[in-house]
Design an enzyme around this catalytic site. Structure first.
Site, short mmCIF file in Angstrom:
data_model
loop_
_atom_site.label_atom_id
_atom_site.label_comp_id
_atom_site.label_asym_id
_atom_site.label_seq_id
_atom_site.Cartn_x
_atom_site.Cartn_y
_atom_site.Cartn_z
N MET A 35 0.83 -1.20 0.00
CA MET A 35 0.00 0.00 0.00
C MET A 35 0.87 1.26 0.00
SD MET A 35 -3.53 -0.73 2.01
CE MET A 35 -2.93 -0.54 3.68
N HIS A 42 9.51 -3.44 3.37
CA HIS A 42 9.06 -3.65 1.99
C HIS A 42 10.24 -3.94 1.07
CE1 HIS A 42 5.72 -0.93 3.50
NE2 HIS A 42 5.04 -1.96 3.04
#
Length: 285
Positions: A35, A42
């Protein structure tokens, strides 16, 4: 692999065209669903994807189906330019950054994936419908990109469990690769929501990892002692409001029995200031 800035694609048809050409040329494709508001956690997923595939796609989409009434959809950070710049140094080939209208052109979605009873527990209890929305968008992304492998972080343990179960139940031809949680030096799990913590709340947020460590240290004494030590860890942080701390069977994600012995998983959630944080860790009872 490219070392240039990744191409940013906002349309489903355009992404399918590019990945179709890569697939026809024999390329193995990896998808990292996010997101946005990317951090080192990430990027660890991206680095692993680079090891596993010829073409790496990172999706950046703040999925409205995952947010209930009163949750922080509008507050959720959106940092697309910074995210793309961070991904350029990791050799990402494509960034899929659709709008909500592109993903849900008819507005509300009538057809959704249902997470089932496990989806109503833990995070699902506090966020009704969250996992139905998450599974629905993951299913869409897997259908759109048709990756050989998709990567998820272990920090979101309930999400990982439900995604793996959906892929198995629906015979989705994608391998799910789970990457270990990335932490700060003091143990705090990296999260996009950490940016909302001021310094006092940042210190209070350590209650989550400290509770997990305390439970693990006491696990040899059994379930009751592990839960008691976890609760005591929160007593040292007045600004951290515990939502739940539960020890579950990793195979079912259901709470273990009082006399359970063996490998288990501790899940914790707390609100620190106005920010909700989650974490988890394995332990042996």
């Amino acid at each position: 692999m490219t070392t240039d800035a990744p191409e940013v694609v906002g349309e489903i048809a355009a992404l399918r065209e590019r990945l179709g050409a890569a697939r026809a040329a024999g390329a193995r494709i990896a998808l990292v669903p996010t997101m946005g508001a990317l951090h080192d956690g990430h990027l660890a997923l991206v680095d692993r994807a680079r090891e596993l595939a010829d073409v790496v796609v990172v999706s950046i989409f703040v999925n409205p189906l995952q947010f209930g009434a009163g949750e922080d959809l509008d507050r959720y950070p959106r940092t697309l330019d910074a995210d793309v710049a961070a991904l350029a140094s990791r050799g990402v080939d494509l960034v899929f950054a659709p709008t909500a209208r592109e993903m849900y052109p008819r507005g509300d979605v009538s057809t959704r994936i249902t997470a089932g009873p496990v989806g109503d527990r833990y995070e699902g209890s506090s966020r009704p419908g969250h996992f139905d929305g998450m599974l629905t968008v993951v299913a869409k992304l897997l259908h759109i990109a048709m990756p050989d492998v998709a990567l998820f972080g272990r920090k979101d343990a309930q999400q990982v469990f439900l995604v793996e179960r959906m892929v198995a139940d629906l015979d989705v031809p994608t391998v799910i690769e789970v990457v270990e949680t990335v932490r700060e030096d003091d143990g705090l799990a990296l999260s996009s929501r950490n940016r909302f913590l001021d310094e006092p709340h940042r210190r209070a947020a350590l209650a989550l990892s400290e509770a997990l460590r305390a439970a693990s240290d006491a696990a040899a004494e059994g379930l009751a002692e592990a839960l008691a030590e976890a609760a005591a860890a929160f007593g040292d942080h007045d600004d951290a409001e515990l939502d739940y701390f539960v020890i579950v069977d990793p195979a079912t994600l259901l709470p273990v029995a009082d006399d359970f012995r063996g490998e288990a998983l501790a899940l914790v959630a707390a609100r620190v200031g106005g920010t909700r944080l989650i974490d988890n860790a394995p332990l042996t009872l």
